[in-house]
Write an enzyme that holds these catalytic residues in place. Structure first.
Site, PDB file in Angstrom:
ATOM      1  N   GLY A  92       0.823  -1.212   0.000  1.00 24.03           N
ATOM      2  CA  GLY A  92       0.000   0.000   0.000  1.00 24.03           C
ATOM      3  C   GLY A  92       0.853   1.256   0.000  1.00 24.03           C
ATOM      4  O   GLY A  92       2.059   1.207   0.248  1.00 24.03           O
ATOM      5  N   GLY A 151      -6.337  14.727   6.264  1.00 26.55           N
ATOM      6  CA  GLY A 151      -5.317  14.641   5.216  1.00 26.55           C
ATOM      7  C   GLY A 151      -5.268  13.307   4.496  1.00 26.55           C
ATOM      8  O   GLY A 151      -4.369  13.075   3.693  1.00 26.55           O
ATOM      9  N   TYR A 155      -6.781   7.598   1.435  1.00 21.11           N
ATOM     10  CA  TYR A 155      -6.287   6.422   2.167  1.00 21.11           C
ATOM     11  C   TYR A 155      -7.365   5.879   3.122  1.00 21.11           C
ATOM     12  O   TYR A 155      -7.586   4.664   3.196  1.00 21.11           O
ATOM     13  CB  TYR A 155      -5.042   6.848   2.944  1.00 21.11           C
ATOM     14  CG  TYR A 155      -4.274   5.764   3.654  1.00 21.11           C
ATOM     15  CD1 TYR A 155      -3.329   4.989   2.979  1.00 21.11           C
ATOM     16  CD2 TYR A 155      -4.440   5.550   5.019  1.00 21.11           C
ATOM     17  CE1 TYR A 155      -2.587   4.028   3.645  1.00 21.11           C
ATOM     18  CE2 TYR A 155      -3.702   4.593   5.699  1.00 21.11           C
ATOM     19  CZ  TYR A 155      -2.776   3.831   5.004  1.00 21.11           C
ATOM     20  OH  TYR A 155      -2.043   2.882   5.674  1.00 21.11           O
ATOM     21  N   ILE A 188       2.723   2.504  12.888  1.00 15.45           N
ATOM     22  CA  ILE A 188       3.846   1.586  13.062  1.00 15.45           C
ATOM     23  C   ILE A 188       5.120   2.313  12.605  1.00 15.45           C
ATOM     24  O   ILE A 188       5.096   3.005  11.575  1.00 15.45           O
ATOM     25  CB  ILE A 188       3.636   0.293  12.221  1.00 15.45           C
ATOM     26  CG1 ILE A 188       2.244  -0.328  12.497  1.00 15.45           C
ATOM     27  CG2 ILE A 188       4.743  -0.719  12.479  1.00 15.45           C
ATOM     28  CD1 ILE A 188       1.964  -0.725  13.925  1.00 15.45           C
TER      29      ILE A 188
HETATM   30  N1  CAA Z   1      -7.127  18.456  12.664  1.00 14.75           N
HETATM   31  C1  CAA Z   1      -7.603  19.675  12.383  1.00 14.75           C
HETATM   32  N2  CAA Z   1      -6.928  20.620  11.713  1.00 14.75           N
HETATM   33  C2  CAA Z   1      -5.706  20.305  11.315  1.00 14.75           C
HETATM   34  C3  CAA Z   1      -5.124  19.066  11.571  1.00 14.75           C
HETATM   35  C4  CAA Z   1      -5.889  18.100  12.263  1.00 14.75           C
HETATM   36  N3  CAA Z   1      -5.417  16.881  12.554  1.00 14.75           N
HETATM   37  N4  CAA Z   1      -3.901  19.037  11.024  1.00 14.75           N
HETATM   38  C5  CAA Z   1      -3.704  20.243  10.445  1.00 14.75           C
HETATM   39  N5  CAA Z   1      -4.795  21.015  10.643  1.00 14.75           N
HETATM   40  C6  CAA Z   1      -5.002  22.374  10.188  1.00 14.75           C
HETATM   41  C7  CAA Z   1      -3.754  23.243  10.352  1.00 14.75           C
HETATM   42  O1  CAA Z   1      -3.700  23.774  11.642  1.00 14.75           O
HETATM   43  C8  CAA Z   1      -3.993  24.316   9.304  1.00 14.75           C
HETATM   44  O2  CAA Z   1      -4.963  25.202   9.768  1.00 14.75           O
HETATM   45  P1  CAA Z   1      -4.975  26.747   9.315  1.00 14.75           P
HETATM   46  O3  CAA Z   1      -5.127  26.753   7.827  1.00 14.75           O
HETATM   47  O4  CAA Z   1      -6.143  27.315  10.052  1.00 14.75           O
HETATM   48  O5  CAA Z   1      -3.650  27.285   9.769  1.00 14.75           O
HETATM   49  C9  CAA Z   1      -4.618  23.530   8.181  1.00 14.75           C
HETATM   50  O6  CAA Z   1      -5.231  22.351   8.763  1.00 14.75           O
HETATM   51  C10 CAA Z   1      -3.576  23.063   7.176  1.00 14.75           C
HETATM   52  O7  CAA Z   1      -4.247  22.665   6.042  1.00 14.75           O
HETATM   53  P2  CAA Z   1      -3.477  22.400   4.685  1.00 14.75           P
HETATM   54  O8  CAA Z   1      -4.429  21.886   3.665  1.00 14.75           O
HETATM   55  O9  CAA Z   1      -2.683  23.619   4.321  1.00 14.75           O
HETATM   56  O10 CAA Z   1      -2.525  21.232   5.148  1.00 14.75           O
HETATM   57  P3  CAA Z   1      -0.993  21.007   4.853  1.00 14.75           P
HETATM   58  O11 CAA Z   1      -0.815  20.979   3.393  1.00 14.75           O
HETATM   59  O12 CAA Z   1      -0.163  21.888   5.678  1.00 14.75           O
HETATM   60  O13 CAA Z   1      -0.768  19.506   5.429  1.00 14.75           O
HETATM   61  C11 CAA Z   1      -1.182  17.156   5.559  1.00 14.75           C
HETATM   62  C12 CAA Z   1      -1.777  18.520   5.281  1.00 14.75           C
HETATM   63  C13 CAA Z   1      -0.077  16.846   4.538  1.00 14.75           C
HETATM   64  C14 CAA Z   1      -2.259  16.134   5.372  1.00 14.75           C
HETATM   65  C15 CAA Z   1      -0.600  17.124   6.977  1.00 14.75           C
HETATM   66  O14 CAA Z   1      -1.587  17.588   7.863  1.00 14.75           O
HETATM   67  C16 CAA Z   1      -0.197  15.729   7.376  1.00 14.75           C
HETATM   68  O15 CAA Z   1       0.808  15.178   6.946  1.00 14.75           O
HETATM   69  N6  CAA Z   1      -0.981  15.094   8.277  1.00 14.75           N
HETATM   70  C17 CAA Z   1      -0.718  13.749   8.780  1.00 14.75           C
HETATM   71  C18 CAA Z   1      -1.523  12.767   8.034  1.00 14.75           C
HETATM   72  C19 CAA Z   1      -1.281  11.394   8.606  1.00 14.75           C
HETATM   73  O16 CAA Z   1      -1.488  11.137   9.785  1.00 14.75           O
HETATM   74  N7  CAA Z   1      -0.855  10.459   7.758  1.00 14.75           N
HETATM   75  C20 CAA Z   1      -0.590   9.131   8.214  1.00 14.75           C
HETATM   76  C21 CAA Z   1       0.527   8.547   7.408  1.00 14.75           C
HETATM   77  S1  CAA Z   1       1.053   6.966   8.041  1.00 14.75           S
HETATM   78  C22 CAA Z   1      -0.153   5.953   7.568  1.00 14.75           C
HETATM   79  O17 CAA Z   1      -1.082   6.278   6.910  1.00 14.75           O
HETATM   80  C23 CAA Z   1      -0.027   4.533   8.054  1.00 14.75           C
HETATM   81  C24 CAA Z   1      -1.222   4.142   8.807  1.00 14.75           C
HETATM   82  O18 CAA Z   1      -1.967   3.321   8.322  1.00 14.75           O
HETATM   83  C25 CAA Z   1      -1.469   4.688  10.147  1.00 14.75           C
END
Ligand code: CAA
Length: 248
Positions: A92, A151, A155, A188
């Site tokens: 994945g 985000g 997925y 993980i």
């Molecule tokens: N809840 C609410 N608001 C959130 C937030 C959340 N969890 N995270 C970010 N925000 C807010 C920010 O504060 C920001 O707010 P403002 O605009 O008011 O300042 C806004 O959302 C940012 O939005 P953008 O669209 O500009 O986001 P970005 O481009 O900066 O980043 C992202 C977005 C890339 C998705 C980033 O938030 C990210 O990487 N998040 C983590 C996602 C994640 O957990 N992925 C897991 C990967 S591992 C996996 O998937 C394996 C598994 O099975 C567990």
């Protein structure tokens, strides 16, 4: 009795490697499926590393997003090792983005790799399993398919789709000795979560009651349990392994 044959897609990756080793320890003939964008050398190196650790795990190339590629991968394994008894749909990808910025490729790539592939691979092994009267299909989903994740509309949708697929197919094959289950790992400690910005990663870790990210071995032991001959009464289930991050 000849060894049961287990195919692990994404077998050379973080969680996949651990699953392969565990199933090899359990006495199965394990094959690690890989794609790596066609980087065969990388897979060969992985195989050599495994051999140095005492594991004889062949690798099999296949692009799980393409029907024909899945077909030739499965055919090759059938020819060399016999039909597949245990399929672990583990391969994945992530392409994280908020929905308002997500482009078509980010959606399609994740749905194809994480969900459509599960249909392709399962479809190609299920008839052999039904004929044999034994089979284990183990789908590696995610906590984010259970709870949704900021985000990850792509997925989360794909991984939640896996649950529906599991439950439907489990009903179709239950009377023939084939079980279909889903495991939902939490976060993980693999390369995949290292792609998440550090600040966000720290916040996520703080929300995990056991106080740490999971280890690949935490997932491999659940695979081992479900693959076992005696786990025949467990089907259509979803087993969460997420350190308490999401309880439901
Ligand atoms: N809840 C609410 N608001 C959130 C937030 C959340 N969890 N995270 C970010 N925000 C807010 C920010 O504060 C920001 O707010 P403002 O605009 O008011 O300042 C806004 O959302 C940012 O939005 P953008 O669209 O500009 O986001 P970005 O481009 O900066 O980043 C992202 C977005 C890339 C998705 C980033 O938030 C990210 O990487 N998040 C983590 C996602 C994640 O957990 N992925 C897991 C990967 S591992 C996996 O998937 C394996 C598994 O099975 C567990």
């Amino acid at each position: 009795m000849t060894k049961r044959v287990a195919l692990v897609t994404g077998g050379t990756g973080g969680i996949g490697t651990s699953i392969c080793k565990q199933l090899a320890d359990d006495g199965y003939q394990v094959i690690a499926g890989y794609y790596s964008g066609g980087n065969h050398e990388k897979a060969q190196k992985w195989q050599e590393t495994m051999a140095a650790e005492g594991y004889d795990i062949p690798v099999a190339f296949g692009n799980i997003t393409e029907w024909e590629s899945c077909e030739s991968c499965i055919e090759g394994i059938r020819r060399d090792f016999g039909s597949i008894d245990i399929l672990v749909n583990n391969g994945g990808i992530t392409r994280d983005s908020t929905l308002r910025k997500m482009n078509k490729d980010q959606w399609v790539d994740v749905i194809n790799t994480d969900l459509t592939s599960v249909f392709y691979m399962t479809r190609m092994v299920v008839n052999d399993m039904l004929t044999k009267g034994f089979g284990r299909i183990i789908n590696i989903s995610s906590v984010n398919g259970e709870k949704g994740q900021f985000g990850q509309a792509n997925y989360s949708a794909a991984k939640a789709g896996m649950h529906g697929f599991t439950k439907a197919v489990a009903q179709e094959v239950a009377s023939k000795g084939v079980t279909v289950n889903t495991i939902s790992p939490g976060y993980i400690a693999t390369a995949m979560i290292m792609e998440v910005p550090e600040e966000i990663r720290d916040t996520i870790r703080k929300g995990i009651p056991v106080g740490r990210f999971g280890k690949p071995e935490d997932i491999a032991r659940v695979v081992s349990f479900l693959a076992h001959e005696d786990s025949s009464f467990i089907t259509g289930a979803n087993i969460s392994a997420n350190g308490g991050q999401h309880m439901h």
